[in-house]
Design an enzyme around this catalytic site. Sequence first.
Site, PDB file in Angstrom:
ATOM      1  N   SER A  58       0.793  -1.232   0.000  1.00  7.21           N
ATOM      2  CA  SER A  58       0.000   0.000   0.000  1.00  7.21           C
ATOM      3  C   SER A  58       0.823   1.279   0.000  1.00  7.21           C
ATOM      4  O   SER A  58       0.248   2.370  -0.076  1.00  7.21           O
ATOM      5  CB  SER A  58      -0.956   0.008   1.194  1.00  7.21           C
ATOM      6  N   LYS A  61       0.056   3.598  -2.736  1.00  2.73           N
ATOM      7  CA  LYS A  61      -1.032   4.577  -2.636  1.00  2.73           C
ATOM      8  C   LYS A  61      -0.505   6.010  -2.603  1.00  2.73           C
ATOM      9  O   LYS A  61      -1.254   6.957  -2.858  1.00  2.73           O
ATOM     10  CB  LYS A  61      -1.885   4.295  -1.399  1.00  2.73           C
ATOM     11  N   SER A 116      -5.880   2.865   4.879  1.00  2.00           N
ATOM     12  CA  SER A 116      -5.349   2.194   3.686  1.00  2.00           C
ATOM     13  C   SER A 116      -6.458   1.462   2.942  1.00  2.00           C
ATOM     14  O   SER A 116      -6.275   0.353   2.433  1.00  2.00           O
ATOM     15  CB  SER A 116      -4.225   1.213   4.069  1.00  2.00           C
TER      16      SER A 116
END
Length: 381
Positions: A58, A61, A116
């Site tokens: 993640s 991101k 997340s």
Amino acid sequence: MSTVGGARLGQAGTQVDLASGVPVLPKDLTARSWIVADAESGQVLAAHNAHWRLPPASTLKMLFADTLLPKLPGTQEHKVAAKDLAGMGAGSSLVGIKENETYTVHDLWLGVFLRSGNDAVHVLSAMNGGVAQTVTDMNAHAQELQALDTHVVSPDGYDAPGQVSSAYDLTLFARSGLQKKDFREYCSTVRAKFPGETKKDKKGKKTRTSFEIQNTNRLLSGDYDLSVYQGIAGVKNGNTTNAGATFTGVAERGGHVLLVTVMNPEKKEHNDVYRETAKLFDWGFQAVGKVQPVGELVPPKSAVSASAQPNPTASAGQAGGGQAGGSSAKPVASASVRSGSSGMGIALGIAGGVVLLLAAGAYLVNRRWPLPDLVRRRSRP
């Protein structure tokens, strides 16, 4: 490996110049790849396999946010359809978005950064024309940032064949994102209220409450076995089966702002990725200003092009008041002191930082940028 940012960053193993007065690196670092950089000058103080292409989880991101934040106003609203939530990987981290509920873009970004939430990523992607379009946009933006180790397959960072990034690239994403005020706000928020599901009471009246979400960046929020790191101001963590634990953090102390990225520590102990990051931060704050850099964080292609353009006000007798896009920082030669666990020879490198500010819709090359109020904000309830 790639040599973007300097020849030494393309070498395997640990790259650092341990000259007189420079503290030694922590001995118990187990991450497959890591990097310590000065966020303002762009100088890479030390690195280990900086360009290894690894699953990012993640932390990807950050690129997602840096790509989409300028496109979607925070006040824009979106009613979630079933198709918006389709295609998420099994076991994805979620913030709790519900079909047929309406959310603002601001709500969705809080879900991305704090929890997340892959569900929030997919809804924002739907607002951007779909997952495929968003992946295309992210790959294009990675190229613009000269993050050449990165290939995006899924915008949320979920494990996918061929999806890779590197500690170097993740640091570029963080540095670019942190130049945006809203990015700084989201990544530094410890806890927030998130809209819940609309329900009817016994009288048939519809009500919608909210629930609290907390940032899963444990250097920012703390944990039962981990204290909040002094000076921490973001950025993003990740964890998947293929990637292991990944993390990029930014912290400010003593007038210095450092970026640290750690990817996949061999130790699988609870919160170990944060412990290794904290150790590298501690080293970086002791070493900054003393250690010779082993590379640099490169500027985006557009900044390089802008800095290469002649300044129309620089020549005598030229009409108009145009402003140049900036000028490149002077390179600093790096010494050739050897250190590291690989035992491989270390080549001479070039380091020189430039720092980028987003102003008037274009990157301008400058020497410093602040992280206003982030350190104080971390301790607010």
